[in-house]
Design a protein around this motif. Structure first.
Motif, short mmCIF file in Angstrom:
data_model
loop_
_atom_site.label_atom_id
_atom_site.label_comp_id
_atom_site.label_asym_id
_atom_site.label_seq_id
_atom_site.Cartn_x
_atom_site.Cartn_y
_atom_site.Cartn_z
N VAL A 75 -7.35 2.32 -7.37
CA VAL A 75 -8.53 1.49 -7.59
C VAL A 75 -8.39 0.57 -8.79
CG1 VAL A 75 -10.11 3.08 -6.44
CG2 VAL A 75 -9.72 3.30 -8.88
N SER A 76 -9.01 -0.59 -8.68
CA SER A 76 -9.04 -1.57 -9.76
C SER A 76 -9.69 -0.94 -10.99
CB SER A 76 -9.83 -2.79 -9.32
OG SER A 76 -9.99 -3.69 -10.39
N GLY A 77 -9.03 -1.04 -12.11
CA GLY A 77 -9.54 -0.44 -13.34
C GLY A 77 -9.29 1.05 -13.44
N GLY A 78 -8.63 1.62 -12.45
CA GLY A 78 -8.40 3.06 -12.42
C GLY A 78 -7.01 3.44 -12.92
N PHE A 79 -6.84 4.72 -13.13
CA PHE A 79 -5.54 5.25 -13.54
C PHE A 79 -5.50 6.73 -13.20
CE2 PHE A 79 -8.42 5.84 -17.05
CZ PHE A 79 -8.15 7.14 -17.49
N SER A 80 -4.30 7.26 -13.13
CA SER A 80 -4.10 8.70 -12.96
C SER A 80 -2.79 9.07 -13.62
CB SER A 80 -4.06 9.08 -11.47
OG SER A 80 -3.77 10.47 -11.34
N SER A 81 -2.83 10.10 -14.43
CA SER A 81 -1.61 10.56 -15.10
C SER A 81 -0.81 11.50 -14.21
CB SER A 81 -1.94 11.24 -16.42
OG SER A 81 -2.75 12.38 -16.19
N ASN A 82 -1.41 11.95 -13.11
CA ASN A 82 -0.71 12.80 -12.14
C ASN A 82 -1.46 12.74 -10.82
OD1 ASN A 82 0.78 14.65 -10.74
ND2 ASN A 82 0.47 16.33 -12.17
N ILE A 83 -1.00 11.90 -9.92
CA ILE A 83 -1.69 11.68 -8.64
C ILE A 83 -1.72 12.95 -7.80
CG2 ILE A 83 -1.59 10.43 -6.46
CD1 ILE A 83 -0.56 8.02 -8.05
N GLY A 84 -0.63 13.71 -7.79
CA GLY A 84 -0.61 14.98 -7.07
C GLY A 84 -0.38 14.88 -5.57
N ILE A 85 0.17 13.77 -5.10
CA ILE A 85 0.49 13.61 -3.67
C ILE A 85 2.01 13.57 -3.54
CG2 ILE A 85 0.31 12.13 -1.63
CD1 ILE A 85 -2.32 11.05 -2.79
N ALA A 86 2.57 14.55 -2.87
CA ALA A 86 4.03 14.63 -2.73
C ALA A 86 4.59 13.43 -1.99
CB ALA A 86 4.40 15.92 -2.01
N ASN A 87 5.70 12.89 -2.46
CA ASN A 87 6.45 11.81 -1.82
C ASN A 87 5.67 10.51 -1.65
OD1 ASN A 87 8.77 13.46 -1.54
ND2 ASN A 87 7.83 14.41 0.24
N LEU A 88 4.66 10.26 -2.45
CA LEU A 88 3.86 9.04 -2.33
C LEU A 88 4.72 7.82 -2.64
CD1 LEU A 88 1.02 7.86 -1.83
CD2 LEU A 88 0.64 8.02 -4.29
N GLY A 89 4.87 6.95 -1.64
CA GLY A 89 5.67 5.74 -1.80
C GLY A 89 7.16 5.99 -1.91
N GLY A 90 7.60 7.15 -1.50
CA GLY A 90 9.00 7.54 -1.70
C GLY A 90 9.95 7.24 -0.56
N TYR A 91 9.45 6.75 0.56
CA TYR A 91 10.32 6.45 1.69
C TYR A 91 10.67 4.97 1.72
CZ TYR A 91 9.13 11.16 3.01
OH TYR A 91 8.96 12.52 3.00
N PRO A 92 11.82 4.60 2.24
CA PRO A 92 12.30 3.21 2.15
C PRO A 92 11.34 2.14 2.67
CG PRO A 92 14.08 4.63 2.86
CD PRO A 92 12.82 5.48 2.83
N LEU A 93 10.54 2.42 3.69
CA LEU A 93 9.65 1.40 4.25
C LEU A 93 8.22 1.50 3.73
CD1 LEU A 93 10.97 1.26 7.93
CD2 LEU A 93 11.48 -0.30 6.03
N ASP A 94 7.92 2.47 2.86
CA ASP A 94 6.58 2.57 2.27
C ASP A 94 6.30 1.32 1.44
OD1 ASP A 94 6.37 5.05 3.44
OD2 ASP A 94 6.50 6.18 1.56
N LYS A 95 5.04 0.93 1.37
CA LYS A 95 4.64 -0.30 0.67
C LYS A 95 3.48 -0.03 -0.28
CE LYS A 95 7.16 -3.07 3.33
NZ LYS A 95 8.41 -3.57 2.84
N VAL A 96 3.41 -0.84 -1.32
CA VAL A 96 2.23 -0.93 -2.18
C VAL A 96 1.71 -2.35 -1.99
CG1 VAL A 96 1.34 -0.86 -4.53
CG2 VAL A 96 3.15 0.72 -3.85
N CYS A 97 0.46 -2.47 -1.53
CA CYS A 97 -0.13 -3.79 -1.26
C CYS A 97 -1.37 -3.97 -2.12
CB CYS A 97 -0.51 -3.92 0.21
SG CYS A 97 0.90 -3.80 1.34
N MET A 98 -1.45 -5.14 -2.75
CA MET A 98 -2.57 -5.45 -3.60
C MET A 98 -3.56 -6.37 -2.88
SD MET A 98 0.21 -4.61 -5.41
CE MET A 98 1.18 -6.07 -5.44
N GLY A 99 -4.85 -6.17 -3.18
CA GLY A 99 -5.89 -7.02 -2.60
C GLY A 99 -5.96 -6.87 -1.10
N ALA A 100 -6.04 -7.99 -0.39
CA ALA A 100 -6.18 -7.99 1.07
C ALA A 100 -4.85 -7.92 1.81
CB ALA A 100 -6.95 -9.23 1.50
N ALA A 101 -3.73 -7.89 1.11
CA ALA A 101 -2.42 -7.86 1.77
C ALA A 101 -2.23 -6.55 2.53
CB ALA A 101 -1.31 -8.03 0.74
N ARG A 102 -1.51 -6.65 3.64
CA ARG A 102 -1.20 -5.48 4.49
C ARG A 102 0.28 -5.54 4.87
NH1 ARG A 102 -5.17 -4.37 2.49
NH2 ARG A 102 -7.19 -3.88 3.35
N PRO A 103 0.89 -4.38 5.08
CA PRO A 103 2.32 -4.38 5.47
C PRO A 103 2.54 -5.01 6.83
CG PRO A 103 1.48 -2.12 5.32
CD PRO A 103 0.36 -3.04 4.99
#
Length: 128
Positions: A100-128
């Motif tokens: 979330v905008s303005g948010g943070f986490s020092s330990n998300i706690g989700i295993a393998n988050l974003g760890g696979y070659p085709l995983d994406k991080v998209c900002m705003g309205a962008a989609r993979p």
């Protein structure tokens, strides 16, 4: 003669103070996530490898970076928009976590988050 001594002393004092400021700047550069940026880290407590982005409508894959980025473990989102971590599955992309905008986490706690070659991080309205 006294003014020359005071001027020399003041000049030396300013040079020393300037040197302290100059040596402090690089340490501060590696500090918190800058304004208008999102930072994701592959270790808890905002440590490890960091990916920093200022885009508000684009996607990237954490695994596309030259260094070995692990998985998203902590984040700091100073962007004016949310970012979404999209995981690739057999039937396509699914939103795994919203940073979330303005948010943070020092330990998300989700295993393998974003760890696979085709995983994406998209900002705003962008989609993979």
């Amino acid at each position: 003669m006294k003014w020359k001594t005071i001027a020399a002393f003041a000049s030396t004092l300013f040079c020393v103070a300037g040197g302290m400021l100059a040596t402090a700047a690089p340490a501060a550069a590696d500090g918190p996530c800058p304004a208008n940026r999102i930072c994701i880290y592959d270790e808890i407590n905002f440590r490890g490898n960091r990916i920093l982005s200022g885009s508000t409508n684009a996607c990237f894959s954490p695994q596309d970076f030259a260094f070995t980025f692990g998985t998203i473990v902590s984040y700091d989102n100073n962007l004016p928009v949310n970012a979404t971590v999209w995981g690739i599955y057999i039937d396509g992309y699914h939103a795994d976590r919203t940073l979330v905008s303005g948010g943070f986490s020092s330990n998300i706690g989700i295993a393998n988050l974003g760890g696979y070659p085709l995983d994406k991080v998209c900002m705003g309205a962008a989609r993979p």
